[in-house]
Motif scaffolding. Sequence first.
Motif, PDB file in Angstrom:
ATOM      1  N   LEU A  82       1.022   4.062  -2.751  1.00 41.19           N
ATOM      2  CA  LEU A  82       0.765   5.534  -2.568  1.00 41.19           C
ATOM      3  C   LEU A  82       1.926   6.362  -2.961  1.00 41.19           C
ATOM      4  O   LEU A  82       1.709   7.380  -3.743  1.00 41.19           O
ATOM      5  CB  LEU A  82       0.736   5.841  -1.153  1.00 41.19           C
ATOM      6  N   LEU A 122      -7.589  10.170   0.890  1.00 45.43           N
ATOM      7  CA  LEU A 122      -7.217  10.306  -0.728  1.00 45.43           C
ATOM      8  C   LEU A 122      -8.240  11.548  -1.135  1.00 45.43           C
ATOM      9  O   LEU A 122      -7.695  12.175  -1.939  1.00 45.43           O
ATOM     10  CB  LEU A 122      -7.461   9.132  -1.525  1.00 45.43           C
ATOM     11  N   TRP A 158      -0.355  11.918   2.293  1.00 45.01           N
ATOM     12  CA  TRP A 158      -1.411  12.484   1.310  1.00 45.01           C
ATOM     13  C   TRP A 158      -2.044  13.536   2.121  1.00 45.01           C
ATOM     14  O   TRP A 158      -3.149  13.483   2.503  1.00 45.01           O
ATOM     15  CB  TRP A 158      -2.621  11.408   0.855  1.00 45.01           C
ATOM     16  N   ALA A 214       5.236   6.914   4.867  1.00 44.89           N
ATOM     17  CA  ALA A 214       4.110   6.032   5.030  1.00 44.89           C
ATOM     18  C   ALA A 214       4.368   4.687   5.799  1.00 44.89           C
ATOM     19  O   ALA A 214       3.621   4.379   6.525  1.00 44.89           O
ATOM     20  CB  ALA A 214       3.529   5.691   3.583  1.00 44.89           C
ATOM     21  N   TRP A 261       0.848  -1.174  -0.025  1.00 44.91           N
ATOM     22  CA  TRP A 261       0.199   0.169   0.079  1.00 44.91           C
ATOM     23  C   TRP A 261       0.699   1.242  -0.087  1.00 44.91           C
ATOM     24  O   TRP A 261       0.668   2.127  -0.589  1.00 44.91           O
ATOM     25  CB  TRP A 261      -0.981  -0.080   1.133  1.00 44.91           C
ATOM     26  N   THR A 280      -1.646   6.566   4.719  1.00 44.21           N
ATOM     27  CA  THR A 280      -2.149   7.500   3.663  1.00 44.21           C
ATOM     28  C   THR A 280      -2.139   8.829   4.040  1.00 44.21           C
ATOM     29  O   THR A 280      -1.500   9.798   3.296  1.00 44.21           O
ATOM     30  CB  THR A 280      -3.798   7.004   3.338  1.00 44.21           C
TER      31      THR A 280
END
Length: 575
Positions: free
Chosen positions: A21, A369, A119, A95, A17, A115
């Motif tokens: 990202l 996101l 982000w 992350a 993951w 995330t």
Amino acid sequence: MRWWRGVDLRAAVVPAWCALLTLAIAAPWLRAGHILSYDMVWVPELDLDRPEVWGLGSGLPRAVPSDAVAALLGAVLPAALVQRLFLMGSLFLLALGMARLLRHRHLVGQLAAATFAVWNPYVAERLVLGQWPVIVALAAFPWLIGTLVSRDGPRWSVVTIALAAAALSPVTGVMGLVLALAVGRRNGVVRIVGLAALVNAPWIVSGLLHASIARTDPAAVRLFDVQGEGSFGRLGSALTLGGIWNTEVVPTSRTLLLAVLIGLVLAAVMVVGLVTMWRDDRALLGGLAAAGAIGIVVALSGWLAPGTVARIVGDVPGGGIVRDGTRWLALLVPLEAVALGVGAHTALGRARHTSWEVPTIVLALLVPLAALPDIAWGVGGRLEPTTYPAAWSDARRVIDKTSTSGDVMVLPFTAYRAPAWNDRTPVLDPAGRFFGRTTVTNDELDVSGRLIAGEDPRARRIGRILADGHDVPRRLARAGIGIVVIETDVPGAEAAAKPFADSRTIPVGGTGLRVVALDGARPATIDPRDRTIMTVTWSLAGLTILLALIGLLRSLAGRLDRKPAEHRPRQVTQP
């Protein structure tokens, strides 16, 4: 037995993951070229023998030790690859490190924290502004936190390396120390401060050698204070990790009302996470909250107490580290990311075995996101690789070969450019690092039409010579300038070139640059005492980091040698 049957798929999800990202943000960077944006200046070859790389230049050591690290790695790897390793590696480690802080929580909580860590507006805006050492420091923070709060005690090799990663610039080095003390003071304040002093020593000692000029224009405070983004207002922008002074780098989605609504949802989940941590992990909460509070206070100080901050930056040597207060919001990122992850963990626990379980999982992953969709694809296409024109490479070649002595100066004498070959993206003039000699550039900044005075006395002296306009070539040669590079494709080039109409021009292939030679120049000399001091300083810092790396590698090797009992081959007794 198939090869994958012994693999922990749950453990593989988190790094996968994090890689996804990173790729979503960095996909354009897979193309060839260098990424140039505002303060992010990367050149094909940064020479190691330039005094300013080691903190021995005439100006403040703002790029110490980041330039030295980039130059050292660039000596063995292509510079463009080194840039990708820093940028993409930092996003991935940021992350992954944030997810590891929640490895005892639900997988969804780990993914939500990972995330949000990359982000968010802070990462997007600092990437566009080109402050890559800040991103590297941010990536080091969760690993620093994780080892300092470990129940088994900190691994000091990890602490040292994390503090060293944070120390690529003066302000991030100080932030790394603040964070380490906030979360790990029980492990020994003296030891933490000592390690931080050793790895930050290059810019500290260089700053002391430049103490006479280590003051910043107080007028900059009002120009660098927190700004409101869309409907967030100044306070809301800071609390949501935005509010950067340069509004040109703010993602468009931050100006939409939808961003405020999503921000409120994220804030609600964070509050749930904070309450949960108050109940079951107060030690971690206390450290993260202390660091986050310092970050938000410094971020807001230029707005709420501009007079006080102006006195600090104008009167206290090194006080300029608080000029851009919103940069200190890096200290708030770990608190908010962990709180969001714990909040998602708690929400999923409440929704378990109900019809809300799947929607909770989906929302926990998608809402962060949706809050900032335009950070994807190089922050909405703002960070695209570019290639230097052929004239630049040829100019470097002829400057390296010429017998003309002296340093290089670049005209027009302004700090930033927006060249057509970089898609008109503003960037700190790359010529300051591109050539193989010390290059004098203007360190005055034009912010919103207001000129902020620089600190470099040599640049100031050259600026006065150019402004006076009398006998410019001879006076520049006396100031140690032997080569003048004129960028002919930028505004103001024609006026800047007039004093050199009769000067000797060195032919350069391609277009966009003119190279002028000035006879009789002598390059600036370096005090042997200063050189010795910096040599010892760099040696101590390098030895500290080398010993930490050796310790970390030995530790990792030991862990690989110790196989878990359940993975050991079973003893089979033959009848």
